[in-house]
Design a protein around this motif. Structure first.
Motif, PDB file in Angstrom:
ATOM      1  N   GLN A   1      78.906  12.708  44.927  1.00  0.00           N
ATOM      2  CA  GLN A   1      77.946  11.798  45.508  1.00  0.00           C
ATOM      3  C   GLN A   1      76.539  12.268  45.159  1.00  0.00           C
ATOM      4  OE1 GLN A   1      78.685   9.079  47.026  1.00  0.00           O
ATOM      5  NE2 GLN A   1      76.824   8.440  48.093  1.00  0.00           N
ATOM      6  N   VAL A   2      75.780  11.371  44.535  1.00  0.00           N
ATOM      7  CA  VAL A   2      74.416  11.703  44.158  1.00  0.00           C
ATOM      8  C   VAL A   2      73.521  11.665  45.396  1.00  0.00           C
ATOM      9  CG1 VAL A   2      72.435  11.018  42.776  1.00  0.00           C
ATOM     10  CG2 VAL A   2      74.756  10.776  41.845  1.00  0.00           C
ATOM     11  N   GLN A   3      72.716  12.689  45.549  1.00  0.00           N
ATOM     12  CA  GLN A   3      71.735  12.729  46.631  1.00  0.00           C
ATOM     13  C   GLN A   3      70.342  12.904  46.049  1.00  0.00           C
ATOM     14  OE1 GLN A   3      73.185  15.834  49.294  1.00  0.00           O
ATOM     15  NE2 GLN A   3      74.180  14.286  50.557  1.00  0.00           N
ATOM     16  N   LEU A   4      69.402  12.150  46.579  1.00  0.00           N
ATOM     17  CA  LEU A   4      68.020  12.190  46.103  1.00  0.00           C
ATOM     18  C   LEU A   4      67.107  12.499  47.286  1.00  0.00           C
ATOM     19  CD1 LEU A   4      68.117   8.940  43.922  1.00  0.00           C
ATOM     20  CD2 LEU A   4      68.483  11.285  43.156  1.00  0.00           C
ATOM     21  N   VAL A   5      66.261  13.498  47.130  1.00  0.00           N
ATOM     22  CA  VAL A   5      65.346  13.892  48.199  1.00  0.00           C
ATOM     23  C   VAL A   5      63.931  13.917  47.636  1.00  0.00           C
ATOM     24  CG1 VAL A   5      64.719  15.645  49.874  1.00  0.00           C
ATOM     25  CG2 VAL A   5      67.137  15.248  49.327  1.00  0.00           C
ATOM     26  N   GLU A   6      63.071  13.079  48.180  1.00  0.00           N
ATOM     27  CA  GLU A   6      61.707  12.973  47.698  1.00  0.00           C
ATOM     28  C   GLU A   6      60.777  13.887  48.491  1.00  0.00           C
ATOM     29  OE1 GLU A   6      62.691   8.322  47.040  1.00  0.00           O
ATOM     30  OE2 GLU A   6      62.179   9.264  48.936  1.00  0.00           O
ATOM     31  N   SER A   7      59.699  14.268  47.839  1.00  0.00           N
ATOM     32  CA  SER A   7      58.634  15.020  48.495  1.00  0.00           C
ATOM     33  C   SER A   7      57.319  14.637  47.834  1.00  0.00           C
ATOM     34  CB  SER A   7      58.878  16.524  48.405  1.00  0.00           C
ATOM     35  OG  SER A   7      58.966  16.933  47.049  1.00  0.00           O
ATOM     36  N   GLY A   8      56.233  15.021  48.505  1.00  0.00           N
ATOM     37  CA  GLY A   8      54.918  14.671  47.979  1.00  0.00           C
ATOM     38  C   GLY A   8      54.384  13.417  48.638  1.00  0.00           C
ATOM     39  N   GLY A   9      53.503  12.743  47.930  1.00  0.00           N
ATOM     40  CA  GLY A   9      52.875  11.565  48.493  1.00  0.00           C
ATOM     41  C   GLY A   9      51.799  11.946  49.494  1.00  0.00           C
ATOM     42  N   GLY A  10      51.438  10.999  50.351  1.00  0.00           N
ATOM     43  CA  GLY A  10      50.403  11.245  51.357  1.00  0.00           C
ATOM     44  C   GLY A  10      49.270  10.255  51.243  1.00  0.00           C
ATOM     45  N   SER A  11      48.093  10.694  51.663  1.00  0.00           N
ATOM     46  CA  SER A  11      46.920   9.826  51.684  1.00  0.00           C
ATOM     47  C   SER A  11      45.841  10.389  50.776  1.00  0.00           C
ATOM     48  CB  SER A  11      46.381   9.697  53.100  1.00  0.00           C
ATOM     49  OG  SER A  11      47.336   9.104  53.955  1.00  0.00           O
ATOM     50  N   VAL A  12      45.131   9.491  50.105  1.00  0.00           N
ATOM     51  CA  VAL A  12      44.083   9.907  49.189  1.00  0.00           C
ATOM     52  C   VAL A  12      43.079   8.771  49.071  1.00  0.00           C
ATOM     53  CG1 VAL A  12      45.239   9.017  47.120  1.00  0.00           C
ATOM     54  CG2 VAL A  12      43.696  10.981  46.918  1.00  0.00           C
ATOM     55  N   GLN A  13      41.861   9.097  48.683  1.00  0.00           N
ATOM     56  CA  GLN A  13      40.868   8.066  48.434  1.00  0.00           C
ATOM     57  C   GLN A  13      41.057   7.481  47.038  1.00  0.00           C
ATOM     58  OE1 GLN A  13      36.999   9.828  49.284  1.00  0.00           O
ATOM     59  NE2 GLN A  13      37.056   8.948  51.339  1.00  0.00           N
ATOM     60  N   ALA A  14      40.562   6.286  46.866  1.00  0.00           N
ATOM     61  CA  ALA A  14      40.642   5.631  45.562  1.00  0.00           C
ATOM     62  C   ALA A  14      40.054   6.528  44.478  1.00  0.00           C
ATOM     63  CB  ALA A  14      39.913   4.297  45.602  1.00  0.00           C
ATOM     64  N   GLY A  15      40.756   6.565  43.354  1.00  0.00           N
ATOM     65  CA  GLY A  15      40.345   7.427  42.263  1.00  0.00           C
ATOM     66  C   GLY A  15      41.020   8.783  42.269  1.00  0.00           C
ATOM     67  N   GLY A  16      41.674   9.110  43.360  1.00  0.00           N
ATOM     68  CA  GLY A  16      42.334  10.399  43.479  1.00  0.00           C
ATOM     69  C   GLY A  16      43.715  10.418  42.848  1.00  0.00           C
ATOM     70  N   SER A  17      44.391  11.557  43.014  1.00  0.00           N
ATOM     71  CA  SER A  17      45.699  11.759  42.397  1.00  0.00           C
ATOM     72  C   SER A  17      46.702  12.264  43.426  1.00  0.00           C
ATOM     73  CB  SER A  17      45.603  12.781  41.255  1.00  0.00           C
ATOM     74  OG  SER A  17      44.751  12.321  40.228  1.00  0.00           O
ATOM     75  N   LEU A  18      47.939  11.921  43.208  1.00  0.00           N
ATOM     76  CA  LEU A  18      49.046  12.423  43.993  1.00  0.00           C
ATOM     77  C   LEU A  18      50.242  12.603  43.072  1.00  0.00           C
ATOM     78  CD1 LEU A  18      48.904  10.157  47.187  1.00  0.00           C
ATOM     79  CD2 LEU A  18      48.391  12.602  47.102  1.00  0.00           C
ATOM     80  N   ARG A  19      51.178  13.453  43.516  1.00  0.00           N
ATOM     81  CA  ARG A  19      52.411  13.614  42.750  1.00  0.00           C
ATOM     82  C   ARG A  19      53.598  13.485  43.689  1.00  0.00           C
ATOM     83  NH1 ARG A  19      54.673  18.647  39.072  1.00  0.00           N
ATOM     84  NH2 ARG A  19      55.108  19.553  41.138  1.00  0.00           N
ATOM     85  N   LEU A  20      54.577  12.729  43.246  1.00  0.00           N
ATOM     86  CA  LEU A  20      55.849  12.608  43.946  1.00  0.00           C
ATOM     87  C   LEU A  20      56.914  13.382  43.183  1.00  0.00           C
ATOM     88  CD1 LEU A  20      55.759   8.784  44.705  1.00  0.00           C
ATOM     89  CD2 LEU A  20      55.498  10.622  46.371  1.00  0.00           C
ATOM     90  N   SER A  21      57.800  13.998  43.929  1.00  0.00           N
ATOM     91  CA  SER A  21      58.934  14.707  43.336  1.00  0.00           C
ATOM     92  C   SER A  21      60.223  14.155  43.933  1.00  0.00           C
ATOM     93  CB  SER A  21      58.850  16.215  43.626  1.00  0.00           C
ATOM     94  OG  SER A  21      57.666  16.768  43.112  1.00  0.00           O
ATOM     95  N   CYS A  22      61.276  14.219  43.159  1.00  0.00           N
ATOM     96  CA  CYS A  22      62.585  13.734  43.614  1.00  0.00           C
ATOM     97  C   CYS A  22      63.646  14.709  43.117  1.00  0.00           C
ATOM     98  CB  CYS A  22      62.838  12.336  43.079  1.00  0.00           C
ATOM     99  SG  CYS A  22      64.480  11.672  43.443  1.00  0.00           S
TER     100      CYS A  22
END
Length: 127
Positions: A1-22
């Motif tokens: 059974q495949v399991q996927l767990v995400e992390s990262g994200g959040g809040s940022v102002q326009a023009g900023g950067s974020l990274r999501l991981s899975c």
């Protein structure tokens, strides 16, 4: 059974950067289609970016082309979505998904094709 767990994200102002991981488990990390989808309130789930893990072939929806980058680390069984130059319209719940039996490459952009899903991570971009 495949399991996927995400992390990262959040809040940022326009023009900023974020990274999501899975982080994925329960399968051999090769020749899959993996994707990042997002869903804003009142809107349908949208395919943002996909990658064919067997050859690194990627797809991006027009609205994120040049700003987002999907990538994979097979040694860590982890999928990433680097999001730069974020805009308020990028605000949504982001999900990673896996299709272990892809029939087309570049990978499909339709959510119904993907059998396995993470729990989702909120990304909020303020103006």
């Amino acid at each position: 059974q495949v399991q996927l767990v995400e992390s990262g994200g959040g809040s940022v102002q326009a023009g900023g950067s974020l990274r999501l991981s899975c982080a994925s488990s329960g399968h051999t990390y090769s020749a899959y289609c993996m994707g990042w989808f997002r869903q804003a309130p009142g809107k349908e789930r949208e395919g943002v970016a996909t990658i064919y893990t067997g050859g690194g072939i990627t797809y991006y929806v027009d609205s994120v082309e040049g700003r987002f980058t999907i990538s994979q680390d097979n040694t860590k069984n982890t999928l990433y979505l680097q999001m730069n130059s974020l805009k308020p319209e990028d605000t949504a719940m982001y999900y990673c998904a896996a299709d272990p039996s892809p029939t087309v490459v570049p990978c499909a952009r339709n959510a119904y094709v993907y059998a396995y899903w993470g729990q989702g991570k909120q990304v909020t971009v303020s103006s």
